[in-house]
Design a protein around this motif. Structure first.
Motif, mmCIF file in Angstrom:
data_model
loop_
_atom_site.group_PDB
_atom_site.id
_atom_site.type_symbol
_atom_site.label_atom_id
_atom_site.label_comp_id
_atom_site.label_asym_id
_atom_site.label_seq_id
_atom_site.Cartn_x
_atom_site.Cartn_y
_atom_site.Cartn_z
ATOM 1 N N THR A 101 9.181 9.761 1.348
ATOM 2 C CA THR A 101 10.117 9.481 2.441
ATOM 3 C C THR A 101 9.383 9.352 3.772
ATOM 4 O O THR A 101 9.777 8.570 4.634
ATOM 5 N N GLU A 102 8.302 10.123 3.956
ATOM 6 C CA GLU A 102 7.595 10.117 5.241
ATOM 7 C C GLU A 102 6.890 8.789 5.517
ATOM 8 O O GLU A 102 6.850 8.328 6.658
ATOM 9 N N ILE A 103 6.298 8.186 4.505
ATOM 10 C CA ILE A 103 5.469 7.000 4.725
ATOM 11 C C ILE A 103 6.281 5.710 4.827
ATOM 12 O O ILE A 103 5.725 4.646 5.090
ATOM 13 N N ALA A 104 7.589 5.779 4.646
ATOM 14 C CA ALA A 104 8.420 4.567 4.589
ATOM 15 C C ALA A 104 8.936 4.161 5.966
ATOM 16 O O ALA A 104 9.242 5.010 6.799
ATOM 17 N N PRO A 105 9.067 2.848 6.232
ATOM 18 C CA PRO A 105 9.784 2.397 7.435
ATOM 19 C C PRO A 105 11.270 2.694 7.294
ATOM 20 O O PRO A 105 11.786 2.825 6.169
ATOM 21 N N GLN A 106 11.976 2.794 8.420
ATOM 22 C CA GLN A 106 13.367 3.234 8.405
ATOM 23 C C GLN A 106 14.243 2.406 7.478
ATOM 24 O O GLN A 106 14.993 2.950 6.669
ATOM 25 N N ASP A 107 14.157 1.068 7.567
ATOM 26 C CA ASP A 107 15.077 0.240 6.797
ATOM 27 C C ASP A 107 14.765 0.211 5.305
ATOM 28 O O ASP A 107 15.590 -0.214 4.504
ATOM 29 N N LEU A 108 13.569 0.699 4.933
ATOM 30 C CA LEU A 108 13.195 0.721 3.506
ATOM 31 C C LEU A 108 12.970 2.145 2.994
ATOM 32 O O LEU A 108 12.425 2.335 1.918
ATOM 33 N N ILE A 148 12.063 4.451 -5.399
ATOM 34 C CA ILE A 148 10.987 4.057 -6.299
ATOM 35 C C ILE A 148 10.119 5.260 -6.652
ATOM 36 O O ILE A 148 9.709 5.440 -7.803
ATOM 37 N N GLY A 149 9.855 6.121 -5.663
ATOM 38 C CA GLY A 149 9.096 7.336 -5.948
ATOM 39 C C GLY A 149 9.812 8.231 -6.940
ATOM 40 O O GLY A 149 9.220 8.726 -7.903
ATOM 41 N N THR A 150 11.111 8.423 -6.724
ATOM 42 C CA THR A 150 11.905 9.250 -7.631
ATOM 43 C C THR A 150 12.002 8.611 -9.008
ATOM 44 O O THR A 150 11.928 9.304 -10.036
ATOM 45 N N ALA A 151 12.165 7.282 -9.056
ATOM 46 C CA ALA A 151 12.236 6.582 -10.332
ATOM 47 C C ALA A 151 10.922 6.708 -11.100
ATOM 48 O O ALA A 151 10.917 6.861 -12.330
ATOM 49 N N THR A 152 9.791 6.651 -10.381
ATOM 50 C CA THR A 152 8.490 6.857 -11.017
ATOM 51 C C THR A 152 8.410 8.244 -11.627
ATOM 52 O O THR A 152 7.919 8.425 -12.753
ATOM 53 N N HIS A 153 8.896 9.216 -10.878
ATOM 54 C CA HIS A 153 8.943 10.601 -11.371
ATOM 55 C C HIS A 153 9.695 10.670 -12.699
ATOM 56 O O HIS A 153 9.226 11.266 -13.664
ATOM 57 N N TRP A 154 10.859 10.026 -12.753
ATOM 58 C CA TRP A 154 11.679 10.109 -13.960
ATOM 59 C C TRP A 154 11.124 9.256 -15.101
ATOM 60 O O TRP A 154 11.254 9.617 -16.273
ATOM 61 N N LEU A 155 10.489 8.131 -14.761
ATOM 62 C CA LEU A 155 9.900 7.293 -15.801
ATOM 63 C C LEU A 155 8.825 8.048 -16.565
ATOM 64 O O LEU A 155 8.815 8.067 -17.810
ATOM 65 N N PHE A 156 7.932 8.696 -15.845
ATOM 66 C CA PHE A 156 6.852 9.419 -16.516
ATOM 67 C C PHE A 156 7.335 10.757 -17.076
ATOM 68 O O PHE A 156 6.720 11.311 -17.985
ATOM 69 N N ASN A 157 8.441 11.262 -16.539
ATOM 70 C CA ASN A 157 9.110 12.404 -17.154
ATOM 71 C C ASN A 157 9.565 12.025 -18.565
ATOM 72 O O ASN A 157 9.398 12.780 -19.530
ATOM 73 N N PHE A 158 10.126 10.819 -18.679
ATOM 74 C CA PHE A 158 10.545 10.294 -19.985
ATOM 75 C C PHE A 158 9.338 10.165 -20.918
ATOM 76 O O PHE A 158 9.401 10.533 -22.100
ATOM 77 N N VAL A 159 8.232 9.645 -20.396
ATOM 78 C CA VAL A 159 7.023 9.484 -21.208
ATOM 79 C C VAL A 159 6.557 10.831 -21.755
ATOM 80 O O VAL A 159 6.239 10.960 -22.951
ATOM 81 N N TYR A 190 0.836 -1.205 0.000
ATOM 82 C CA TYR A 190 0.000 0.000 0.000
ATOM 83 C C TYR A 190 0.870 1.255 0.000
ATOM 84 O O TYR A 190 0.632 2.206 -0.758
ATOM 85 N N ARG A 191 1.900 1.254 0.815
ATOM 86 C CA ARG A 191 2.814 2.401 0.853
ATOM 87 C C ARG A 191 3.530 2.564 -0.482
ATOM 88 O O ARG A 191 3.755 3.689 -0.948
ATOM 89 N N LEU A 192 3.904 1.429 -1.086
ATOM 90 C CA LEU A 192 4.534 1.479 -2.409
ATOM 91 C C LEU A 192 3.599 2.136 -3.415
ATOM 92 O O LEU A 192 4.022 2.993 -4.205
ATOM 93 N N CYS A 193 2.322 1.745 -3.389
ATOM 94 C CA CYS A 193 1.343 2.326 -4.324
ATOM 95 C C CYS A 193 1.188 3.827 -4.090
ATOM 96 O O CYS A 193 1.038 4.600 -5.049
ATOM 97 N N LEU A 194 1.230 4.249 -2.825
ATOM 98 C CA LEU A 194 1.133 5.684 -2.522
ATOM 99 C C LEU A 194 2.327 6.449 -3.091
ATOM 100 O O LEU A 194 2.169 7.531 -3.672
ATOM 101 N N ALA A 195 3.535 5.896 -2.914
ATOM 102 C CA ALA A 195 4.744 6.560 -3.415
ATOM 103 C C ALA A 195 4.737 6.649 -4.937
ATOM 104 O O ALA A 195 5.084 7.684 -5.516
#
Length: 526
Positions: free
Chosen positions: A405-412, A419-430, A278-283
């Protein structure tokens, strides 16, 4: 005790970190995002890269060159995606500081290769390498910043990056506009491509002077170093040593509860009480929204919109584009002033609605201009472009990185931020790839697509994105774990805030205060 930059501690050190780390990191982000777009048609640039020439070609040659040009511009974002994902293990193993220096060096090398290019292959390689470095910087800095900031001011201390992104984009626009008068000289395109090295050098040399993330130090079992870093970050006068001991214990307990073994990307896809998927989907969702609501279509191709869609002459189109990008800076201040006062979720919703109205209105204006040019429609379209840039920075020019960054557990946290930043750049490419084709094929309908996405994003955020304002990073695990079902997390966060979940600053009172009555908690879970 660990000392900060030139002996600074507390708020003074926080301000220095913003000036010497956050500012250059996101000026680099913004400047790199827009600098090449303004030099593509310079005669001195075409001389070395004739395969990118769309100004002096026609027919199939122009079509082929346009596709190659779009790929060369967009390939940088693929490098950013690789850098954002690749830095996670490095950031967790060697720390935030050393990993930031490493990716800054990679970005510097890429920028040098790009600025000294004499062939298309060299240019492409330089863009990919600089993208890898820049993507790493974008993934690390928000994490480091959020881990070194208290909940009360964490939002504005991370969201401030939006102001610097906008400033970098505008600086690139004005730099290209000024150098356009020297378009027959190589300096007109080599200088904009190498100027960002200034920012990477600042990062390389300034990072050593700031404390490592206390949360990362605790995750590596270096509690005494973490304690020294916390004292430095709080300032000796404000540091409550008993409170710091309790905070270290809370972070250690959160890490122990999270997992007894090292976790990675695959754990984010697991369905469990921590609700990592769920947190992954939010990010992913919040960074998808930051791109697919149309902002970079304007940032990359603003001059084309003014010239081709609105029918304005070249010089005026270039000037208005620079004006829109400059207005973006002032609009970004609104997020800085409001994110810790009103929260993340309201800003996301208002921003989405404003962008939806702007894009729908722009579609109507361009539709009118498509059939018959009228001055009123041209003015209206220009107004709605500026109106759009009033709302976009409010929610999606920095707060999207903060939220991941806020919604993530410390170790992840590095993983989810990446993943959030990569999503940003992936759709930036699109966006960079499809926008030139969309302008030619579906024309004004292209803006309708963004309007629909923006309205949809607002609805999804309202129902499924929990508020994170005021919660400590360690409390996020309880926020996601306590409700019976994942779709109740948003309602549960509202219930917690109404009942008073507080973390007071070190030096005042460090223990968490939870005044949550069991009947109210049960009501959330029903």
């Amino acid at each position: 005790m660990t000392m900060g930059f030139f002996g600074l501690t507390g708020p003074a050190l926080a301000r220095a970190r913003i000036v010497l780390i956050v500012v250059p990191a996101f000026l680099l982000f913004g400047f790199n995002q827009s600098n090449i777009g303004g030099v593509l048609q310079y005669p001195s640039f075409i001389k070395y890269f004739p395969g990118l020439d769309t100004a002096n070609t026609e027919g199939s040659t122009k079509s082929t060159n346009a596709k190659v040009q779009g790929t060369v511009v967009a390939i940088y974002t693929i490098g950013c995606l690789i850098g954002a994902l690749g830095v996670t293990q490095v950031g967790n193993r060697i720390g935030r500081r050393k990993s930031l220096i490493l990716v800054s060096i990679v970005a510097t090398v890429g920028l040098l290769i790009q600025a000294t290019s004499f062939s298309l292959g060299q240019l492409v390689f330089g863009r990919i390498l600089s993208g890898i470095g820049n993507g790493g910087v974008n993934a690390i800095v928000p994490v480091w910043q959020s881990e070194c900031t208290k909940p009360r001011s964490r939002g504005k201390n991370v969201v401030i990056i939006g102001i610097f992104i906008a400033t970098g984009i505008a600086a690139a626009g004005w730099t290209n506009y000024g150098l356009s008068h020297l378009s027959h000289s190589e300096v007109a395109w080599r200088l904009p491509l190498c100027l960002p090295i200034i920012f990477t050098l600042i990062l390389i040399f300034a990072t050593w002077w700031f404390p490592e993330s206390p949360r990362w130090l605790i995750s590596r079992g270096r509690d005494e170093e973490a304690r020294a870093a916390m004292v430095t970050l709080a300032g000796p006068k404000n540091a409550n040593h008993e409170g710091i001991t309790q905070e270290i214990r809370a972070i250690s307990n959160a890490l122990q509860e999270a997992s007894t073994s090292e976790r990675g990307f695959s754990d984010l896809f697991k369905h469990n009480r921590q609700r990592l998927f769920y947190r992954l989907c939010l990010a992913v969702g919040i960074n998808f929204a930051a791109q697919m609501t149309g902002a970079n279509a304007i940032s990359y191709y603003g001059t084309t919109i003014f010239q081709a869609s609105l029918g304005l002459p070249e010089q005026r189109a270039s000037l208005l584009n620079a004006g829109v990008l400059t207005w973006k800076i002032f609009a970004a201040v609104s997020a800085y002033l409001t994110v810790d006062r009103f929260g993340r979720r309201p800003l996301f919703v208002i921003s989405g609605l404003g962008m939806g109205v702007s894009m729908a209105s722009l579609a109507v204006s361009v539709w009118v201009l498509q059939d018959h040019y009228t001055y009123a429609a041209s003015v209206a379209a220009t107004f709605f472009l500026f109106f759009y840039m009033t709302f976009f920075p409010l929610g999606f020019l920095g707060a999207n990185f903060l939220y991941s960054t806020e919604i993530a557990p410390q170790d992840l946290r590095m993983h989810l931020s990446a993943i959030g930043t990569a999503t940003h750049w992936l759709f930036n490419f699109v966006i960079a790839e499809i926008t030139p084709v969309a302008f030619v094929t579906i024309k004004y309908r292209y803006y309708i697509v963004y309007a629909v996405i923006a309205f949809s994003v607002s609805m999804l955020i309202f129902f499924f994105f929990p508020e994170t304002k005021g919660f400590s990073l360690e409390e996020m695990d309880n926020l996601f774990r306590e409700p019976e079902h994942w779709w109740q997390v948003t309602k549960y966060s509202q219930a917690l805030r109404k009942c008073g979940v507080l973390e007071l600053e070190v030096g005042e009172k460090v223990e968490m205060v939870h005044h949550i009555e069991q009947p109210e908690k049960s009501a959330v879970n029903e």
